[in-house]
Design a protein around this motif. Sequence first.
Motif, short mmCIF file in Angstrom:
data_model
loop_
_atom_site.label_atom_id
_atom_site.label_comp_id
_atom_site.label_asym_id
_atom_site.label_seq_id
_atom_site.Cartn_x
_atom_site.Cartn_y
_atom_site.Cartn_z
N CYS A 1 0.85 -1.20 0.00
CA CYS A 1 0.00 0.00 0.00
C CYS A 1 0.88 1.24 0.00
N PRO A 2 0.80 2.10 -1.03
CA PRO A 2 1.66 3.28 -1.10
C PRO A 2 1.49 4.23 0.09
N ARG A 3 0.26 4.43 0.53
CA ARG A 3 0.05 5.34 1.65
C ARG A 3 0.64 4.78 2.94
N GLN A 4 0.56 3.47 3.10
CA GLN A 4 1.16 2.85 4.27
C GLN A 4 2.68 2.94 4.23
N LEU A 5 3.25 2.85 3.03
CA LEU A 5 4.71 2.98 2.91
C LEU A 5 5.15 4.36 3.37
N LEU A 6 4.45 5.39 2.93
CA LEU A 6 4.80 6.74 3.36
C LEU A 6 4.61 6.90 4.86
N ARG A 7 3.54 6.35 5.40
CA ARG A 7 3.34 6.38 6.86
C ARG A 7 4.56 5.78 7.59
N LYS A 8 5.03 4.66 7.07
CA LYS A 8 6.15 3.96 7.69
C LYS A 8 7.41 4.84 7.68
N VAL A 9 7.69 5.47 6.55
CA VAL A 9 8.87 6.32 6.45
C VAL A 9 8.74 7.54 7.37
N ILE A 10 7.54 8.12 7.41
CA ILE A 10 7.31 9.25 8.32
C ILE A 10 7.53 8.83 9.77
N GLY A 11 7.09 7.62 10.11
CA GLY A 11 7.30 7.10 11.45
C GLY A 11 8.78 7.03 11.80
N HIS A 12 9.61 6.56 10.85
CA HIS A 12 11.05 6.51 11.08
C HIS A 12 11.61 7.92 11.27
N CYS A 13 11.09 8.86 10.49
CA CYS A 13 11.54 10.25 10.59
C CYS A 13 11.23 10.81 11.97
N GLU A 14 10.05 10.55 12.45
CA GLU A 14 9.64 11.07 13.76
C GLU A 14 10.43 10.41 14.89
N GLU A 15 10.80 9.14 14.71
CA GLU A 15 11.63 8.46 15.71
C GLU A 15 13.00 9.14 15.85
N LEU A 16 13.45 9.76 14.77
CA LEU A 16 14.72 10.49 14.80
C LEU A 16 14.56 11.89 15.37
N GLY A 17 13.31 12.27 15.65
CA GLY A 17 13.06 13.59 16.25
C GLY A 17 12.74 14.68 15.26
N PHE A 18 12.40 14.31 14.02
CA PHE A 18 12.12 15.30 12.99
C PHE A 18 10.65 15.24 12.55
N LYS A 19 10.13 16.38 12.17
CA LYS A 19 8.79 16.45 11.59
C LYS A 19 8.95 16.90 10.13
N PRO A 20 8.55 16.07 9.16
CA PRO A 20 8.75 16.43 7.75
C PRO A 20 7.58 17.27 7.20
N PHE A 21 7.93 18.36 6.55
CA PHE A 21 6.94 19.18 5.85
C PHE A 21 7.25 19.13 4.35
N PHE A 22 6.22 18.84 3.57
CA PHE A 22 6.40 18.63 2.14
C PHE A 22 5.34 19.40 1.35
N SER A 23 5.58 19.54 0.08
CA SER A 23 4.56 19.98 -0.86
C SER A 23 4.98 19.52 -2.25
N GLN A 24 4.01 19.43 -3.14
CA GLN A 24 4.31 19.04 -4.52
C GLN A 24 3.69 20.06 -5.47
N GLU A 25 4.39 20.33 -6.53
CA GLU A 25 3.85 21.20 -7.58
C GLU A 25 3.72 20.39 -8.86
N PHE A 26 2.74 20.72 -9.67
CA PHE A 26 2.46 19.95 -10.88
C PHE A 26 2.33 20.85 -12.10
N GLU A 27 2.84 20.34 -13.21
CA GLU A 27 2.53 20.89 -14.53
C GLU A 27 1.66 19.87 -15.25
N TRP A 28 0.71 20.36 -16.03
CA TRP A 28 -0.14 19.44 -16.79
C TRP A 28 -0.75 20.16 -17.99
#
Length: 452
Positions: free
Chosen positions: A114-141
């Motif tokens: 599950c792609p959303r679960q994969l991202l959850r897992k990576v975010i969990g590892h990030c938070e275990e290290l004491g970091f909060k990740p902030f992201f955004s995406q931009e698109f052309e179409w």
Amino acid sequence: MTSAQIKEYIDQHPSGKVKLAAADIDGILRGKYISTEKFNALSTGAMGFCDVVFGWDMGDLAYENSQFTGWHTGYPDMPLKLDFSTFRKVPWEDNVPFFLGDFYDAEDNPSSVCPRQLLRKVIGHCEELGFKPFFSQEFEWFNFEETADSFAQKGYRDPKPLTPGMFGYSILRSTLKNEFISDLFRLLKQFDIPLEGLHTETGPGVYEAAITYSEALEAADRAVLFKTAVKEIAYKHGIMATFMAKWNENLPGCSGHVHQSLWDAEGKRNLFFEGEGTHKISSLMQQYIAGQLHCLPHVLPMYAPTVNSYKRLVEGAWAPTTLTWGVDNRTVALRVLSGGAKSTRLETRVVGSDTNPYLAMAACLASGLYGIKHGLELGQPATVGNGYRDHSNGTLPVNLHEATQQMKQSDVAKELFGEAFVDHFCRTREWEWQQFAKVVTDWELRRYFEII
């Protein structure tokens, strides 16, 4: 809204239905409507959803090389749990209630595919290290004056662009089709996808939008929903929108750049900024950049997932081809923006508009954290000038097959995402390449039919 308020809204909505969806491996939203009664019966928020959504490609053709599911498993249901934090009202569907969900396995563990679960897992590892990740995406179409029927009747050739000419950043062109642009801005905001900006890009009928930054999972939700929402709003205007990375060889490709920064656990201080540091970036950010540079060849299919993706990644076409980084340099793979304490961030420019945002963001974050965990030094100097000519640190794989084989054999990729995900994802990319390899294209007919 609280859970009680959400349920009250659903009970009182005159449609008597709820819309729900989840992203498949390609980032395509697969979903359905369920009745209010069915929704209320989901006491745990979980429901059965056929796992064929991970057993077929974007054209609904069943994978013949899948181990996860297939004819050999009988395509059973897998649990889908709705995430109440994703609740939205769809403004172009009479504010029908809407949720995103996550897939689980039969033992109630997060699904490995599950792609959303994969991202959850990576975010969990990030938070275990004491970091909060902030992201955004931009698109052309690109946008076209077509319908699904009219384009099919043309044999998927020669779609009519929404507007003629190149006209990047054009006030004229945004005025010419202002009803559509205005609807995009207004309806997306109502759908909880706020935009920082929206403008025409260079090319006939092409737009670019920057989604407002947020915590990483919300950023990915916004990005996934943005692509589908734009297409649905476009339908209302008799328009077709495409997020193909490169729909025409003679026109620019479409990017899906990912912006990212790490903050302290409370989300109050941007850890990428260092006023006294080189380029005003911290040593933590340097390690993060080094991690992405190191991992990029190992995870490229997560940034460039289709055969078409690699038609965009060509020299001189506003998309990177080399393993480079630089400060405010649009010719490199990783662009550092060091404007200040709040805005300092990394822009990963390899990512195309055809990506699955969950996987692209998971790859960005996991790769950056790899650099931090392994204490990688950013020994590679910032590229100044034309990054396309800087081959000193290597180049990107040139097609989906090459990139997939590198990821499939990579211990780095397996360390980042686990063997189960890497195996399934690489099998789907091998399948994608196989489907392309057996097709006789128009180019081959033009080149070989008479002369050879």
